[in-house]
Design a protein around this motif. Structure first.
Motif, PDB file in Angstrom:
ATOM      1  N   LEU A 175      12.579  13.245   2.061  1.00 44.25           N
ATOM      2  CA  LEU A 175      13.198  13.918   2.878  1.00 44.25           C
ATOM      3  C   LEU A 175      12.438  15.345   3.564  1.00 44.25           C
ATOM      4  O   LEU A 175      12.415  15.543   4.676  1.00 44.25           O
ATOM      5  N   PHE A 176      11.765  15.774   2.525  1.00 43.55           N
ATOM      6  CA  PHE A 176      10.957  16.921   2.899  1.00 43.55           C
ATOM      7  C   PHE A 176       9.497  16.734   2.964  1.00 43.55           C
ATOM      8  O   PHE A 176       8.486  17.833   3.576  1.00 43.55           O
ATOM      9  N   GLU A 177       9.036  15.481   2.821  1.00 43.28           N
ATOM     10  CA  GLU A 177       7.704  15.267   2.856  1.00 43.28           C
ATOM     11  C   GLU A 177       7.305  13.857   3.271  1.00 43.28           C
ATOM     12  O   GLU A 177       8.387  13.027   3.004  1.00 43.28           O
ATOM     13  N   GLU A 178       6.193  13.477   3.923  1.00 39.79           N
ATOM     14  CA  GLU A 178       5.941  12.205   4.275  1.00 39.79           C
ATOM     15  C   GLU A 178       5.695  11.449   2.875  1.00 39.79           C
ATOM     16  O   GLU A 178       4.901  11.711   1.868  1.00 39.79           O
ATOM     17  N   LEU A 179       6.127  10.236   2.766  1.00 41.97           N
ATOM     18  CA  LEU A 179       5.846   9.219   1.533  1.00 41.97           C
ATOM     19  C   LEU A 179       4.705   8.411   1.971  1.00 41.97           C
ATOM     20  O   LEU A 179       4.302   8.094   3.091  1.00 41.97           O
ATOM     21  N   PRO A 180       3.662   7.998   0.955  1.00 40.46           N
ATOM     22  CA  PRO A 180       2.538   7.268   1.155  1.00 40.46           C
ATOM     23  C   PRO A 180       2.770   6.001   1.777  1.00 40.46           C
ATOM     24  O   PRO A 180       4.132   5.561   1.482  1.00 40.46           O
ATOM     25  N   ASP A 181       1.989   5.282   2.761  1.00 39.40           N
ATOM     26  CA  ASP A 181       2.350   4.308   3.272  1.00 39.40           C
ATOM     27  C   ASP A 181       2.772   3.001   2.247  1.00 39.40           C
ATOM     28  O   ASP A 181       3.674   2.149   2.619  1.00 39.40           O
ATOM     29  N   ASP A 182       2.185   3.106   1.344  1.00 38.37           N
ATOM     30  CA  ASP A 182       2.606   1.900   0.132  1.00 38.37           C
ATOM     31  C   ASP A 182       3.627   2.062  -0.519  1.00 38.37           C
ATOM     32  O   ASP A 182       4.091   1.295  -1.337  1.00 38.37           O
ATOM     33  N   ALA A 183       4.586   3.238  -0.243  1.00 44.02           N
ATOM     34  CA  ALA A 183       5.643   3.506  -1.171  1.00 44.02           C
ATOM     35  C   ALA A 183       6.605   2.640  -0.665  1.00 44.02           C
ATOM     36  O   ALA A 183       7.594   2.290  -1.353  1.00 44.02           O
TER      37      ALA A 183
END
Length: 193
Positions: A175-183
């Motif tokens: 919600l407040f940060e980008e998640l890594p692509d592999d998440a």
């Protein structure tokens, strides 16, 4: 808008003419219509500057409920044509800023705007605006990375401390940060033995 310890509180919107005698359907932005929409209540209108109603107020003469929808009758709105000229107008009332809600866990927008938003003891932003949507309210939080829309529900906003000026959030990941692509990828299966 604040002036002399008074602020404007948005309480409704006129949505559609109802019948031929000037009645108008309302969308309510208040949990307390029995208090805000009483005969004699005066509303400041938010309408385009080109509207003949710009800069004027509107006085409620009666509120009725039809099929669980609120319908207002207003002084000076005598027919359907006059009612149609007010469609989409936002209704505001003057509110004393010292007034508090009698409900538990209920705040006025002006009390929330400007509060610090804290996650895990760290300030992540500031409440810029409260949006009232049919499903739930949203806090628009200004952060260094941009604006974040936070669902204003107990699971994500467990506490509001007006005295300390803090809104505590426990948001889901991403919600407040980008998640890594592999998440988004499922974990790799372990080979069978």
């Amino acid at each position: 808008m604040t002036e002399n310890n008074k602020t404007q509180l948005r309480v409704g919107r006129l949505t559609k003419a109802h019948g031929l005698k000037g009645a108008i359907k309302l969308e309510l932005f208040t949990d307390d219509p029995e208090r805000r929409f009483v005969p004699g209540a005066v509303f400041t209108l938010q309408v385009p500057t080109s509207s003949p109603w710009h800069g004027k107020t509107l006085e409620l003469t009666e509120l009725r409920w039809y099929n669980s929808h609120p319908v207002g009758f207003f002084r000076g709105v005598a027919d359907r044509d006059a009612a149609e000229g007010l469609v989409k107008a936002i209704l505001w009332i003057d509110l004393d800023e010292s007034e508090t809600s009698s409900e538990e866990d209920a705040w006025y927008d002006h009390q929330l705007v400007g509060l610090k938003v804290v996650r895990d003891g760290v300030e992540v932003g500031t409440v810029r605006l409260v949006e009232h949507l049919p499903a739930q309210d949203l806090l628009l939080v200004k952060t260094p990375a941009g604006e974040v829309m936070v669902p204003f529900v107990k699971a994500i906003v467990p506490s509001v401390d007006l005295a300390a000026g803090i809104v505590t959030v426990t948001p889901p990941a991403g919600l407040f940060e980008e998640l890594p692509d592999d998440a988004d990828e499922p974990p790799a299966a372990e080979p069978a033995e």
